[in-house]
Write a protein that holds these residues in place. Structure first.
Motif, short mmCIF file in Angstrom:
data_model
loop_
_atom_site.label_atom_id
_atom_site.label_comp_id
_atom_site.label_asym_id
_atom_site.label_seq_id
_atom_site.Cartn_x
_atom_site.Cartn_y
_atom_site.Cartn_z
N ALA A 1 -5.47 9.78 -5.17
CA ALA A 1 -5.45 8.28 -4.79
C ALA A 1 -4.88 7.72 -6.14
O ALA A 1 -3.74 6.91 -5.93
CB ALA A 1 -6.74 7.90 -4.51
N ALA A 2 -5.25 8.21 -7.13
CA ALA A 2 -4.69 7.49 -8.42
C ALA A 2 -3.15 7.94 -8.79
O ALA A 2 -2.63 6.94 -9.38
CB ALA A 2 -5.67 7.52 -9.71
N VAL A 3 -2.69 9.01 -8.60
CA VAL A 3 -1.51 9.37 -9.12
C VAL A 3 -0.55 9.77 -8.26
O VAL A 3 0.35 9.39 -7.86
CB VAL A 3 -1.81 10.49 -10.21
CG1 VAL A 3 -0.73 11.14 -10.87
CG2 VAL A 3 -2.73 10.15 -11.40
N ALA B 1 8.57 -6.97 -5.39
CA ALA B 1 7.48 -6.57 -4.55
C ALA B 1 6.30 -6.35 -5.27
O ALA B 1 5.40 -5.50 -5.20
CB ALA B 1 7.81 -5.26 -3.72
N ALA B 2 6.30 -7.18 -6.64
CA ALA B 2 5.13 -6.88 -7.53
C ALA B 2 3.59 -7.14 -6.95
O ALA B 2 2.90 -6.25 -7.28
CB ALA B 2 5.46 -8.08 -8.73
N VAL B 3 3.80 -8.13 -6.31
CA VAL B 3 2.23 -8.39 -5.40
C VAL B 3 1.99 -7.14 -4.47
O VAL B 3 0.70 -6.75 -4.59
CB VAL B 3 2.14 -9.87 -5.15
CG1 VAL B 3 0.67 -9.78 -4.29
CG2 VAL B 3 2.48 -10.81 -6.09
N LEU B 4 2.80 -6.82 -3.75
CA LEU B 4 2.59 -5.75 -2.63
C LEU B 4 2.15 -4.46 -3.55
O LEU B 4 1.32 -3.73 -3.02
CB LEU B 4 3.87 -5.32 -1.78
CG LEU B 4 4.16 -6.71 -0.98
CD1 LEU B 4 5.49 -6.35 -0.28
CD2 LEU B 4 3.05 -6.73 0.13
N GLU B 5 3.24 -4.44 -4.63
CA GLU B 5 2.58 -2.99 -5.57
C GLU B 5 1.17 -3.02 -6.24
O GLU B 5 0.73 -2.17 -5.87
CB GLU B 5 3.79 -2.94 -6.41
CG GLU B 5 5.18 -2.77 -6.06
CD GLU B 5 5.34 -1.06 -5.83
OE1 GLU B 5 4.95 -0.22 -6.45
OE2 GLU B 5 5.96 -0.73 -4.76
N GLY B 6 0.95 -4.36 -6.73
CA GLY B 6 -0.19 -4.30 -7.15
C GLY B 6 -1.41 -4.21 -6.16
O GLY B 6 -2.24 -3.76 -6.58
N GLY B 7 -1.23 -4.75 -5.25
CA GLY B 7 -2.47 -4.77 -4.10
C GLY B 7 -2.44 -3.34 -3.56
O GLY B 7 -3.71 -2.90 -3.39
N TRP B 8 -1.48 -2.49 -3.56
CA TRP B 8 -1.80 -1.15 -3.29
C TRP B 8 -2.40 -0.36 -4.23
O TRP B 8 -3.18 0.27 -3.99
CB TRP B 8 -0.26 -0.67 -2.84
CG TRP B 8 -0.28 1.17 -2.43
CD1 TRP B 8 -0.59 2.12 -3.50
CD2 TRP B 8 -0.12 1.45 -1.28
NE1 TRP B 8 -0.31 3.49 -3.00
CE2 TRP B 8 -0.09 3.08 -1.47
CE3 TRP B 8 0.28 1.21 0.04
CZ2 TRP B 8 -0.05 3.95 -0.51
CZ3 TRP B 8 0.17 2.05 1.04
CH2 TRP B 8 0.17 3.50 0.93
N GLY B 9 -2.00 -0.70 -5.50
CA GLY B 9 -2.58 -0.15 -6.80
C GLY B 9 -4.05 -0.33 -6.68
O GLY B 9 -5.15 0.23 -6.82
N LEU B 10 -4.58 -1.74 -6.42
CA LEU B 10 -6.03 -2.12 -6.55
C LEU B 10 -6.75 -1.49 -5.44
O LEU B 10 -7.98 -0.88 -5.67
CB LEU B 10 -6.02 -3.62 -6.32
CG LEU B 10 -5.57 -4.55 -7.43
CD1 LEU B 10 -5.38 -5.98 -6.85
CD2 LEU B 10 -6.14 -4.41 -8.70
N VAL B 11 -6.34 -1.17 -4.27
CA VAL B 11 -6.88 -0.52 -3.28
C VAL B 11 -7.13 1.03 -3.61
O VAL B 11 -8.22 1.58 -3.75
CB VAL B 11 -6.41 -0.54 -1.68
CG1 VAL B 11 -6.86 0.23 -0.71
CG2 VAL B 11 -6.42 -1.86 -1.40
N LEU B 12 -6.05 1.63 -4.01
CA LEU B 12 -6.10 3.07 -4.31
C LEU B 12 -6.67 3.45 -5.59
O LEU B 12 -7.36 4.55 -5.55
CB LEU B 12 -4.62 3.80 -4.13
CG LEU B 12 -4.11 4.11 -2.95
CD1 LEU B 12 -4.82 5.46 -2.33
CD2 LEU B 12 -3.97 3.29 -1.77
N SER B 13 -6.69 2.44 -6.37
CA SER B 13 -7.23 2.82 -7.91
C SER B 13 -8.38 2.49 -7.96
O SER B 13 -9.63 3.17 -8.25
CB SER B 13 -6.37 2.16 -8.73
OG SER B 13 -4.97 2.67 -9.00
N LEU B 14 -8.76 1.15 -7.68
CA LEU B 14 -10.23 0.51 -7.98
C LEU B 14 -11.13 1.04 -6.87
O LEU B 14 -12.46 1.35 -7.10
CB LEU B 14 -10.40 -1.00 -8.12
CG LEU B 14 -9.41 -1.48 -9.41
CD1 LEU B 14 -9.46 -2.70 -9.57
CD2 LEU B 14 -10.20 -0.76 -10.73
N LEU B 15 -10.66 0.84 -5.35
CA LEU B 15 -11.54 0.92 -4.29
C LEU B 15 -11.53 2.59 -3.75
O LEU B 15 -12.49 2.76 -2.99
CB LEU B 15 -11.39 0.01 -3.56
CG LEU B 15 -11.03 -1.51 -3.89
CD1 LEU B 15 -10.74 -2.28 -2.73
CD2 LEU B 15 -12.08 -1.89 -4.56
N VAL B 16 -10.78 3.43 -4.22
CA VAL B 16 -10.78 4.88 -3.64
C VAL B 16 -10.92 5.81 -4.70
O VAL B 16 -11.98 6.61 -4.84
CB VAL B 16 -9.61 4.94 -2.94
CG1 VAL B 16 -9.55 6.55 -2.60
CG2 VAL B 16 -9.25 4.08 -1.59
#
Length: 313
Positions: A21-23, A46-61
């Motif tokens: 998920a993280a890498v 797409a900075a916010v879209l990139e960051g949103g995907w990252g928040l879900v996959l990194s922090l929440l998964v």
């Protein structure tokens, strides 16, 4: 105290799921680093879209999977969080007309179910381990080295990896904490339900319309994942457990920072709503920390009561 025979294989699998998920193939930490140091002008759009995907996959998964690797005693809350995220991802995908998101739901559900089965019967209480701290320090050392060498993009990514691992190390030390009976988590979730739902609806509309920019990872459009972020934060905040409260609070704060840093970019609700998301996330995070502190004091009180007194003559 009991640990099943499949404990270490399960922990290794949890580590693999976290790294996935993280890498790769999830690119969670990679995408989360994009708003910090965008590798090209096309990414910054797409900075916010990139960051949103990252928040879900990194922090929440990824973080819950890392927590299980470090301390399976916290598996109930960690696996529950993964399942909640998976269900919401599938829901927002279907509502966006993107049924392929159900593959992510199935994958996360399968991973969570497999780990739950392999760790069934685990009653061993996790203890702080020195190698946990070393594990968290390694990415930061790499980031410092990359920064000295002038590799800003690599330094940003390694810094994000270090932050994710450090959060997992902290949460893994909390062990098995029961859900709170306090109504406050539900109140916090209710207070933010309308704005987060409105945001999610807008993201679902953007996905249905094919709104620019089109950002694809693992064959999945980022717009529905933005919707999943909003709905998931409501669900995790309402849970009443400090682990999902902490991850969701930090994710909301991260989203708020993104919105303030990129107020006019795609998927950004603007500065005012960014500040609101940051304040709400800080409130949820604070409740999670206070709940952890209360549970720790209760454990200490119980241990004192259960410790027999010995009189020496």
């Amino acid at each position: 105290m009991n640990a099943p025979r499949l404990a270490w294989p399960a922990r290794v699998l949890a580590l693999c799921f976290a790294l996935g998920a993280a890498v790769f193939p999830g690119f969670g930490t990679v995408d989360l680093a994009v708003p910090i140091v965008a590798p090209s002008p096309s990414f910054i759009q797409a900075a916010v879209l990139e960051g949103g995907w990252g928040l879900v996959l990194s922090l929440l998964v990824a973080v819950p999977f890392f927590v299980i690797f470090l301390n399976p005693a916290a598996r109930a809350a960690a696996l529950g969080e993964v399942v909640v995220v998976g269900v919401v991802i599938g829901l927002t995908g279907v509502l966006s007309g993107r049924p392929e998101f159900l593959t992510a739901t199935a994958a996360l559900g399968l991973c969570a179910g497999l780990l739950a089965a392999m760790l069934r019967g685990w009653t061993t209480t996790g203890r702080p381990q020195a190698w946990h701290l070393v594990l968290a320090a390694v990415p930061f050392a790499g980031a410092a080295t990359a920064l000295v060498l002038g590799a800003a993009v690599s330094a940003a990514w390694l810094g994000v990896v270090g932050a994710v691992v450090t959060l997992a190390v902290v949460l893994s030390r909390w062990g098995a904490i029961p859900d709170s009976r306090s109504p406050l988590p539900l109140v916090l979730a209710t207070a933010a339900a309308l704005p987060w739902t409105w945001y999610a609806a807008d993201m679902i509309g953007a996905a249905s319309e094919g709104r620019e920019p089109i950002d694809i990872t693992m064959g999945l459009d980022h717009w529905p994942m933005q919707a999943a972020l909003g709905i998931t934060l409501i669900a995790l905040a309402a849970w009443g457990h400090p682990i999902p409260a902490t991850t969701s609070g930090i994710a909301s704060m991260g989203f708020g920072a993104l919105a303030m840093a990129y107020p006019d970019h795609a998927a950004s609700p603007g500065t005012i709503w960014g500040v609101a998301a940051l304040v709400w996330g800080l409130t949820v995070l604070s409740w999670g920390l206070l709940r952890r502190g209360a549970a720790r004091r209760q454990d200490a009180t119980r241990d004192r009561k259960e410790t027999p007194l010995t009189t020496h003559r």
